[in-house]
Design an enzyme around this catalytic site. Structure first.
Site, PDB file in Angstrom:
ATOM      1  N   GLU A 272       0.847  -1.197   0.000  1.00 54.05           N
ATOM      2  CA  GLU A 272       0.000   0.000   0.000  1.00 54.05           C
ATOM      3  C   GLU A 272       0.880   1.243   0.000  1.00 54.05           C
ATOM      4  O   GLU A 272       2.011   1.217   0.502  1.00 54.05           O
ATOM      5  CB  GLU A 272      -0.887  -0.088   1.256  1.00 54.05           C
ATOM      6  N   ASP A 273       0.393   2.326  -0.578  1.00 50.75           N
ATOM      7  CA  ASP A 273       1.159   3.560  -0.582  1.00 50.75           C
ATOM      8  C   ASP A 273       1.069   4.285   0.759  1.00 50.75           C
ATOM      9  O   ASP A 273       2.067   4.705   1.324  1.00 50.75           O
ATOM     10  CB  ASP A 273       0.712   4.493  -1.724  1.00 50.75           C
TER      11      ASP A 273
ATOM     12  N   ASP B  50      -3.885   6.028   6.249  1.00 47.28           N
ATOM     13  CA  ASP B  50      -4.348   7.256   6.879  1.00 47.28           C
ATOM     14  C   ASP B  50      -5.194   6.862   8.089  1.00 47.28           C
ATOM     15  O   ASP B  50      -4.693   6.763   9.202  1.00 47.28           O
ATOM     16  CB  ASP B  50      -5.120   8.058   5.827  1.00 47.28           C
TER      17      ASP B  50
ATOM     18  N   PHE C 210      -1.402  16.628   3.602  1.00 47.87           N
ATOM     19  CA  PHE C 210      -1.719  15.958   2.351  1.00 47.87           C
ATOM     20  C   PHE C 210      -0.486  15.937   1.464  1.00 47.87           C
ATOM     21  O   PHE C 210       0.055  16.975   1.113  1.00 47.87           O
ATOM     22  CB  PHE C 210      -2.903  16.613   1.635  1.00 47.87           C
TER      23      PHE C 210
ATOM     24  N   ARG D 259       0.939  12.382  -9.812  1.00 52.03           N
ATOM     25  CA  ARG D 259       1.555  11.040  -9.782  1.00 52.03           C
ATOM     26  C   ARG D 259       2.907  11.080 -10.502  1.00 52.03           C
ATOM     27  O   ARG D 259       3.817  10.332 -10.193  1.00 52.03           O
ATOM     28  CB  ARG D 259       0.651  10.006 -10.464  1.00 52.03           C
TER      29      ARG D 259
HETATM   30  N1  HPA Z   1      -2.067  11.942  -0.328  1.00 53.94           N
HETATM   31  C1  HPA Z   1      -2.585  11.174  -1.302  1.00 53.94           C
HETATM   32  N2  HPA Z   1      -3.466  10.197  -1.072  1.00 53.94           N
HETATM   33  C2  HPA Z   1      -3.839  10.005   0.211  1.00 53.94           C
HETATM   34  C3  HPA Z   1      -3.333  10.780   1.267  1.00 53.94           C
HETATM   35  C4  HPA Z   1      -2.396  11.803   0.980  1.00 53.94           C
HETATM   36  O1  HPA Z   1      -1.898  12.539   1.871  1.00 53.94           O
HETATM   37  N3  HPA Z   1      -3.894  10.327   2.408  1.00 53.94           N
HETATM   38  C5  HPA Z   1      -4.699   9.312   2.042  1.00 53.94           C
HETATM   39  N4  HPA Z   1      -4.684   9.108   0.730  1.00 53.94           N
HETATM   40 MG    MG Z   2      -3.709   3.967  -1.618  1.00 46.60          MG
END
Ligand code: HPA
Ligand code: MG
Length: 215
Positions: free
Chosen positions: A130-131, A134, A184, A197
């Site tokens: 996962e990236d 949150d 963010f 991106r």
């Molecule tokens: N950036 C991009 N995508 C996200 C973020 C963020 O800070 N938090 C949750 N999804």
């Molecule tokens: Mg994600």
């Protein structure tokens, strides 16, 4: 508890010190994590993951779209480590999409797209890639779904985890690249409404950026 690199609340780099695509220059506050550091940390995560999971067939599951850069570099490191450490295991990959975001706030809705191919994880070690985590709600939901397909073991690696004591569901992934402030961030495949991106470094978006690319 997994170790991680902690990015402090005020820890940033001036965007003037890095190569930023010109079309984004005015819409970023600063650079939070340069790509070089992401790659170095990813190399170490690959080694930790292999030590724990490379004992049987391994499936890496990429959460698109934001996870694609991290996934790509992480799998390259895993393949290298797996292929050169004497003992090796079959490594396969799969892709799913989770949709839970609109604009810069969290919505309640979580959709899992591409789940049909998940039957291939049965009896295997699964690594979910996962990236960013949150609130953790999306990941909890995905883990419920994956467990129905009877994998041998499931671990989660997230490149980023946000410090969100109030919103957080207290979920923590097994492996963490960086813990970051509650801001963010965009870049290295993380987007704001599909923009940013194509930015190498993880950066903090500014007010102008939020406004310009609002849907
Ligand atoms: N950036 C991009 N995508 C996200 C973020 C963020 O800070 N938090 C949750 N999804
Ligand atoms: Mg994600």
């Amino acid at each position: 508890m997994a170790g991680y690199i902690k990015i402090e609340d005020d820890q940033t780099f001036s965007k003037q010190m890095f190569c930023i695509p010109q079309h984004y220059e005015d819409y970023l506050e600063s650079v939070m994590i340069p790509k070089g550091l992401i790659l170095n940390r990813t190399e170490r995560l690959a080694r930790d993951i292999c030590r724990d999971l490379c004992h049987g067939p391994l499936v890496a599951l990429c959460c698109l779209k934001g996870g694609y850069q991290f996934f790509s570099h992480l799998s390259e490191f895993i393949i290298n480590y797996n292929g050169t450490s004497g003992h090796s295991v079959p490594f396969s990959i799969d892709f799913i999409r989770l949709k839970s975001y609109e604009n810069d706030g969290s919505t309640n809705d979580v959709k899992i797209i591409g789940g049909d191919d998940l039957s291939s994880v049965k009896g295997k070690n699964v690594l979910i890639v996962e990236d960013i985590i949150d609130t953790g709600k999306t990941m909890k939901k995905l883990l419920e779904v994956i467990s129905q397909f009877k994998p041998a073991q499931v671990k989660v690696v997230s490149m980023l985890v946000k410090r969100t004591p109030l919103r957080s569901s207290s979920y923590r992934p097994d492996y963490i690249g960086f813990e970051i402030p509650d801001k963010f961030v965009v870049g290295y495949a993380l987007d704001y409404n599909e923009y940013f991106r194509d930015l190498n470094h993880i950066c903090i978006i500014n007010k102008e950026g939020i406004e310009k690319y609002r849907t």
